[in-house]
Motif scaffolding. Structure first.
Motif, short mmCIF file in Angstrom:
data_model
loop_
_atom_site.label_atom_id
_atom_site.label_comp_id
_atom_site.label_asym_id
_atom_site.label_seq_id
_atom_site.Cartn_x
_atom_site.Cartn_y
_atom_site.Cartn_z
N GLU A 1 27.75 37.94 34.12
CA GLU A 1 26.69 37.00 34.48
C GLU A 1 25.81 36.67 33.28
N ALA A 2 25.57 37.67 32.43
CA ALA A 2 24.77 37.42 31.22
C ALA A 2 25.50 36.48 30.28
N LEU A 3 26.82 36.63 30.19
CA LEU A 3 27.60 35.73 29.35
C LEU A 3 27.62 34.32 29.93
N ASN A 4 27.62 34.21 31.25
CA ASN A 4 27.54 32.88 31.89
C ASN A 4 26.22 32.20 31.54
N ALA A 5 25.14 32.98 31.52
CA ALA A 5 23.82 32.42 31.16
C ALA A 5 23.83 31.91 29.73
N GLU A 6 24.48 32.67 28.85
CA GLU A 6 24.59 32.24 27.45
C GLU A 6 25.44 30.98 27.35
N ASN A 7 26.57 30.96 28.04
CA ASN A 7 27.46 29.79 28.00
C ASN A 7 26.72 28.52 28.43
N GLU A 8 25.95 28.64 29.51
CA GLU A 8 25.22 27.48 30.04
C GLU A 8 24.21 26.95 29.03
N ALA A 9 23.47 27.88 28.42
CA ALA A 9 22.47 27.47 27.43
C ALA A 9 23.13 26.86 26.20
N PHE A 10 24.20 27.47 25.75
CA PHE A 10 24.91 26.98 24.57
C PHE A 10 25.42 25.55 24.80
N VAL A 11 26.07 25.34 25.93
CA VAL A 11 26.63 24.01 26.22
C VAL A 11 25.53 22.96 26.28
N GLY A 12 24.39 23.31 26.90
CA GLY A 12 23.29 22.36 26.97
C GLY A 12 22.79 21.95 25.60
N LEU A 13 22.72 22.90 24.68
CA LEU A 13 22.25 22.60 23.33
C LEU A 13 23.21 21.70 22.56
N THR A 14 24.51 21.83 22.82
CA THR A 14 25.47 21.01 22.08
C THR A 14 25.27 19.52 22.31
#
Length: 714
Positions: A267-280
């Motif tokens: 779940e923590a990795l999912n939170a990171e993935n979501e934030a990363f994709v938004g920044l791109t």
């Protein structure tokens, strides 16, 4: 052999212990898509190896892994669905390493940045040699770590240290990383591999509990609610103060850590993935990735020039021990090229050496050098009053007063004293190189070398090619600039060259607003806080020097009489006439002094408001930005169309490194394309009646009509 790929090899190195070694074909290891695929395949092979007992992860190169392949980002990030798929898949590769049923040790030498650091985080233990530099610099690209960094690092070194690492993007030495708890041991380079193997053996014989070391990375963050809340609140406040609203990445990093803190790994990795994709998908990310790509282009050209240079510059001379001359002499000596500093005034030489000493003392105080090197640098600067002291040097940098007649005489004289293959350059900010070349017998060995003040801090050098400058001369000067630690941009000769040529239309737009009664302090506020300049135009002019700026307006008017005519009644001319020269004499648009603690400060001066007839006319922030920025962008376009600069990418880097164009906007051309060519033309056309500087070129209109990008040409 357990696995053999193009960039990764895995094999047993002793009973039950395997080595996964990164060994890319290029000069460094990096996580491009192909290497990530190989990494996954290698880890799958390891997981299927029944007699595996332990693993060390190493590099065959002097550097571990420099990170992801940023050259792939622009293509990857162009499609949102593709980005989501890629980051989700790529980040789980690191889980494969973490999930191996045996103890794992990462052995880091040289740089372990971004994905390289994240590969280490997925290991159970980490050993570094004394050359190691470790960090997560993704915020400098408008991103956050995307391979598990925001999830693993807080669980290894604590949320407070992790937030500092991630939100600042700073690099850390091996010793610093060990103090923070990321590195378990630091050894000499020749002992690195043995130390990693020894650590695996210790885990196998029970001296190290590797399962207990791994467990916290799989679980929620072990921090009580009060501690975590305080850490996050403090981090948010610091980021708001330092990064502000223009840089979303550090804010997103805090949010990702916060959102994943009370969850397990997935779940923590999912939170990171979501934030990363938004920044791109943000303009800031696209701009900052664009800066990286442009910087690589410029550095690539500099390396090519260095390889083709037929003249090896081993010694230098600087004519003029003023602020610029002294700074150039210091920088040359500091970077290992001995220099003769020539002046006609002993006091100037004494001042130049004193300033060099101050800079070196600061470097010693900051731990950047020891006193032995300080003495060596100082001794490699030879101050002299003798004209013939320049004999035998490989390059002479003329840095005397900004007067074409004086410079011409000095250059002609020095040409008669140096060898036939010595290179001559002028550190002029505006005077035509072709005009100065007329004073020389061999103009092929002459070009411009425009440094920016202060020389030791400013990264840019404009290398100005004259009509008769040889390719060999340009190559040698670019190589010399690179050796001095500078980024060299080669431009063709014209009034103001590139940076000053595009700066003065910007200042003209600013002056036009003042003519209409707009408060210059209000303009500065908008251009700093909303557009993002480090200094607004009034403050910048004070720092540059109002007398200098006024002189430059005359040069620009001579070169571009219809577009940049001199106005004796504008703000800069009036202040110069009143001997208000800016910071250099303590009064310009602002007055300068110190506060009670001795810190520099600036304040408004009512006399200036009366002198310039500031009536307090109100203009929207949108109009202020347009009135200042449209002329600058238009002039950049003209410079590209006229061949003054070779590419939009180089123009952007020049403005970023020369006058601090806001990095989150990426440079004038990136800003133009972010606004959109058609929208920019509409904005400019609203002010076209204000003068030629607001009128876009036919070339820009054609680019917009055909839907082309300036970066497709870079």
């Amino acid at each position: 052999m357990i696995y053999q790929g193009d960039s990764i090899q895995v094999q047993f190195v002793e009973d039950g212990i395997a080595e996964l070694q990164f060994n890319a074909a290029g000069s460094v290891n990096k996580f491009d898509q192909k290497t990530l695929g190989e990494f996954s395949d290698a880890l799958t092979a390891l997981a299927d190896t029944k007699d595996l007992k332990g693993l060390i992860v190493t590099s065959s190169k002097s550097t571990f892994i420099v990170g992801a392949d940023i050259t792939e980002f622009q293509t990857l990030f162009a499609d949102l669905a593709q980005t989501k798929t890629w980051v989700a898949k790529a980040s789980r590769v690191f889980d494969q390493l973490e999930d191996l049923p045996v103890p794992t040790v990462g052995a880091v030498t040289g740089f372990a940045l971004g994905g390289g650091c994240e590969a280490l985080l997925a290991c159970d233990y980490r050993v570094a040699d004394t050359t190691a530099t470790i960090g997560l610099p993704e915020v400098k690209l408008g991103l956050i770590p995307g391979f598990g960094g925001t999830m693993r690092l807080p669980r290894i070194i604590g949320p407070d240290n992790a937030l500092e690492w991630i939100t600042t993007g700073k690099n850390n030495s091996a010793a610093s990383a060990q103090r923070d708890g990321l590195i378990d041991a630091v050894v000499a380079p020749e002992k690195l591999r043995d130390a990693a193997l020894s650590m695996v053996r210790s885990a196998l014989n029970g001296d190290l509990n590797w399962q207990a070391k791994r467990a916290p990375k799989l679980e929620p963050l072990k921090a009580n609610d009060t501690e975590l809340t305080m850490t996050l609140v403090t981090a948010k406040a610091m980021i708001a103060a330092k990064a502000g609203k223009h840089y979303p990445a550090p804010h997103a990093a805090v949010k990702a850590i916060e959102n994943g803190a009370r969850s397990g790994r997935e779940e923590a990795l999912n939170a990171e993935n979501e934030a990363f994709v938004g920044l791109t998908q943000t303009d800031a990310c696209q701009a900052q990735v664009g800066i990286f790509m442009a910087d690589q282009l410029v550095k690539g050209k500099a390396k090519k020039a260095a390889k083709t240079a037929t003249k090896d510059i081993k010694t230098a001379a600087v004519l003029g021990a003023g602020i610029m001359g002294g700074g150039i002499a210091y920088q040359s000596a500091y970077k290992g090229v001995p220099v003769v500093m020539k002046d006609i005034n002993q006091d100037a030489l004494d001042l130049g050496m004193k300033e060099a000493g101050k800079l070196l003392e600061k470097a010693v105080q900051r731990g950047k050098m020891d006193t032995k090197k300080m003495a060596k640098v100082l001794s490699s600067i030879t101050p002299t009053l003798l004209d013939d002291a320049v004999k035998g040097v490989d390059i002479v940098v003329e840095a005397v007063v900004e007067n074409p007649d004086v410079k011409g005489k000095v250059l002609a004289d020095v040409e008669s004293r140096v060898s036939d293959d010595a290179i001559l350059v002028s550190n002029t900010s505006t005077i035509s190189i072709d005009r100065l070349a007329k004073n020389l017998k061999d103009p092929s060995r002459f070009c411009g070398m425009h440094f920016f003040n202060p020389v030791h801090k400013m990264p840019l050098v404009e290398v100005i090619r004259g009509e008769k400058t040889s390719d060999e001369t340009v190559a040698a000067v670019v190589a010399y600039a690179s050796r001095m630690g500078k980024t060299a941009i080669v431009v063709n000769d014209c009034p103001g060259f590139l940076v000053n040529r595009v700066l003065f239309p910007y200042l003209a737009g600013f002056a036009g607003l003042i003519d209409e009664g707009v408060d210059f302090a209000g303009i500065d506020k908008v251009m700093e806080r909303q557009f993002g300049w480090p200094m607004g135009p009034a403050y910048l002019t004070d720092v540059v020097g109002i007398d200098t700026a006024d002189h430059c307006t005359k040069v620009m008017a001579d070169g571009f009489p219809t577009r940049m005519p001199r106005d004796e009644n504008n703000a800069i001319a009036k202040l110069a006439a009143a001997d208000r020269y800016g910071q250099k004499n303590g009064k310009g648009f602002y007055e300068y002094g110190v506060d009670k603690k001795g810190r520099p400060q600036k304040q408004k001066d009512e006399a200036v408001y009366k002198m310039l007839n500031i009536t307090g006319t109100e203009k929207s922030a949108e109009e202020i930005i347009a009135r200042c920025m449209v002329p600058m962008v238009n002039e950049c376009v003209r410079c590209l169309e006229e061949g003054i600069v070779s590419s939009a990418a180089e123009a952007d880097i020049a403005m970023l490194y020369g006058i601090g164009f806001p990095p989150f906007r990426g440079g004038p051309f990136r800003y133009l394309e972010t606004v959109g060519l058609n929208k920019f033309i509409e904005m400019a056309d609203r002010y076209a009646d204000l003068g030629e500087i607001y009128q876009v070129t036919d070339g820009l209109r054609e680019m917009a009509k055909s839907g082309k990008s300036y970066f497709a040409q870079s």
